[in-house]
Write a protein that holds these residues in place. Structure first.
Motif, PDB file in Angstrom:
ATOM      1  N   LYS A   1      72.260  37.303  31.466  1.00  0.00           N
ATOM      2  CA  LYS A   1      71.782  38.685  31.047  1.00  0.00           C
ATOM      3  C   LYS A   1      70.105  38.698  31.138  1.00  0.00           C
ATOM      4  O   LYS A   1      69.584  39.806  31.314  1.00  0.00           O
ATOM      5  CB  LYS A   1      71.877  39.071  29.456  1.00  0.00           C
ATOM      6  CG  LYS A   1      71.437  40.342  28.920  1.00  0.00           C
ATOM      7  CD  LYS A   1      71.938  41.593  29.461  1.00  0.00           C
ATOM      8  CE  LYS A   1      71.571  42.693  28.810  1.00  0.00           C
ATOM      9  NZ  LYS A   1      72.031  43.857  29.346  1.00  0.00           N
ATOM     10  N   GLN A   2      69.397  37.461  30.680  1.00  0.00           N
ATOM     11  CA  GLN A   2      67.976  37.530  30.836  1.00  0.00           C
ATOM     12  C   GLN A   2      67.516  37.591  32.295  1.00  0.00           C
ATOM     13  O   GLN A   2      66.519  38.040  32.746  1.00  0.00           O
ATOM     14  CB  GLN A   2      67.377  36.269  30.137  1.00  0.00           C
ATOM     15  CG  GLN A   2      67.477  36.257  28.553  1.00  0.00           C
ATOM     16  CD  GLN A   2      67.385  34.703  28.141  1.00  0.00           C
ATOM     17  OE1 GLN A   2      67.442  33.803  28.886  1.00  0.00           O
ATOM     18  NE2 GLN A   2      66.888  34.840  26.639  1.00  0.00           N
ATOM     19  N   ILE A   3      68.442  36.649  33.357  1.00  0.00           N
ATOM     20  CA  ILE A   3      67.997  36.913  34.532  1.00  0.00           C
ATOM     21  C   ILE A   3      68.203  38.206  35.096  1.00  0.00           C
ATOM     22  O   ILE A   3      67.357  38.623  35.928  1.00  0.00           O
ATOM     23  CB  ILE A   3      69.084  35.913  35.239  1.00  0.00           C
ATOM     24  CG1 ILE A   3      68.622  34.410  34.883  1.00  0.00           C
ATOM     25  CG2 ILE A   3      68.881  35.940  36.866  1.00  0.00           C
ATOM     26  CD1 ILE A   3      69.291  33.292  35.444  1.00  0.00           C
ATOM     27  N   TRP A   4      69.200  38.864  34.781  1.00  0.00           N
ATOM     28  CA  TRP A   4      69.438  40.274  35.210  1.00  0.00           C
ATOM     29  C   TRP A   4      68.261  41.154  34.655  1.00  0.00           C
ATOM     30  O   TRP A   4      67.964  42.028  35.591  1.00  0.00           O
ATOM     31  CB  TRP A   4      70.799  40.931  34.588  1.00  0.00           C
ATOM     32  CG  TRP A   4      71.160  42.210  35.439  1.00  0.00           C
ATOM     33  CD1 TRP A   4      71.752  42.720  36.382  1.00  0.00           C
ATOM     34  CD2 TRP A   4      71.045  43.587  34.631  1.00  0.00           C
ATOM     35  NE1 TRP A   4      71.751  44.033  36.638  1.00  0.00           N
ATOM     36  CE2 TRP A   4      71.359  44.444  35.391  1.00  0.00           C
ATOM     37  CE3 TRP A   4      70.229  43.851  33.505  1.00  0.00           C
ATOM     38  CZ2 TRP A   4      71.153  46.084  35.446  1.00  0.00           C
ATOM     39  CZ3 TRP A   4      70.143  45.334  33.232  1.00  0.00           C
ATOM     40  CH2 TRP A   4      70.462  46.163  34.029  1.00  0.00           C
ATOM     41  N   VAL A   5      67.976  41.072  33.646  1.00  0.00           N
ATOM     42  CA  VAL A   5      66.793  41.854  33.021  1.00  0.00           C
ATOM     43  C   VAL A   5      65.604  41.712  33.766  1.00  0.00           C
ATOM     44  O   VAL A   5      64.806  42.217  34.207  1.00  0.00           O
ATOM     45  CB  VAL A   5      66.583  41.847  31.424  1.00  0.00           C
ATOM     46  CG1 VAL A   5      65.333  42.162  31.122  1.00  0.00           C
ATOM     47  CG2 VAL A   5      67.702  42.192  30.959  1.00  0.00           C
ATOM     48  N   ALA A   6      65.285  40.223  34.290  1.00  0.00           N
ATOM     49  CA  ALA A   6      64.238  39.823  35.113  1.00  0.00           C
ATOM     50  C   ALA A   6      64.303  40.360  36.425  1.00  0.00           C
ATOM     51  O   ALA A   6      63.142  40.838  36.889  1.00  0.00           O
ATOM     52  CB  ALA A   6      63.962  38.380  35.072  1.00  0.00           C
ATOM     53  N   LEU A   7      65.279  40.403  36.911  1.00  0.00           N
ATOM     54  CA  LEU A   7      65.489  40.812  38.411  1.00  0.00           C
ATOM     55  C   LEU A   7      65.493  42.506  38.512  1.00  0.00           C
ATOM     56  O   LEU A   7      64.700  43.050  39.106  1.00  0.00           O
ATOM     57  CB  LEU A   7      67.066  40.769  38.653  1.00  0.00           C
ATOM     58  CG  LEU A   7      67.200  39.426  39.245  1.00  0.00           C
ATOM     59  CD1 LEU A   7      68.909  38.931  39.549  1.00  0.00           C
ATOM     60  CD2 LEU A   7      66.464  38.898  40.305  1.00  0.00           C
TER      61      LEU A   7
END
Length: 159
Positions: free
Chosen positions: A35-41
């Motif tokens: 989820k954190q990776i998706w938000v950063a992307l």
């Protein structure tokens, strides 16, 4: 009938060591989540390509797999705007406030090829860990179990 065509990005997020003046540099103890990776992307796409870029990529961008042990991630995106997603991945500097360097390991048109590349990459990473630890080739350690379970998880992914 027309099918929805995807591109699969295999990305390794290498955490940057945190450095406090007067102390030894150390790696980030906390792990990322998908989820954190998706938000950063999403933030990277919005920052560098604006609403138009997010409109092209947003509906198809998904993080299908993430391994916190090797920081390996499989990202699905539509075929047409995959270069926007690829550029945004390489421009990510931090995930949830923790600095990292994204490394796109492989780009493929099918999930099967992304799975095979992920399994191959996991084996290479474990071989590097073992080489760094100077263990004999036949030594049994916890990485054997990890390689087995991660291969099962990766092979279990569905399109």
């Amino acid at each position: 009938m027309v099918r929805f065509k995807n591109r699969w990005l295999l990305v390794e997020f290498l955490p940057m060591p945190t450095h406090t003046p007067g102390r030894e540099p150390r790696a980030a103890a906390e792990e990322f989540t998908s989820k954190q990776i998706w938000v950063a992307l999403k933030q990277s796409v919005l920052t560098h390509f604006g609403d138009t870029g997010w409109g092209a990529v947003g509906s198809s961008l998904t993080v299908k797999y993430f391994s916190p042990k090797t920081n390996l991630c499989i990202i699905r995106v539509a075929r047409e705007p995959h270069k926007i997603a690829w550029a945004s991945v390489t421009l990510v500097t931090a995930v949830d406030g923790r600095r990292c360097v994204p490394h796109v390991v492989h780009v493929s048109g099918t999930i099967k090829q992304a799975q095979l590349a992920a399994i191959r990459h996991n084996r290479e990473v474990v071989a590097r860990y073992r080489a760094r630890a100077n263990v004999p080739v036949g030594y049994q350690d916890s990485y054997e179990e990890y390689l087995r379970t991660s291969a099962q998880e990766i092979e279990g992914l569905q399109d």
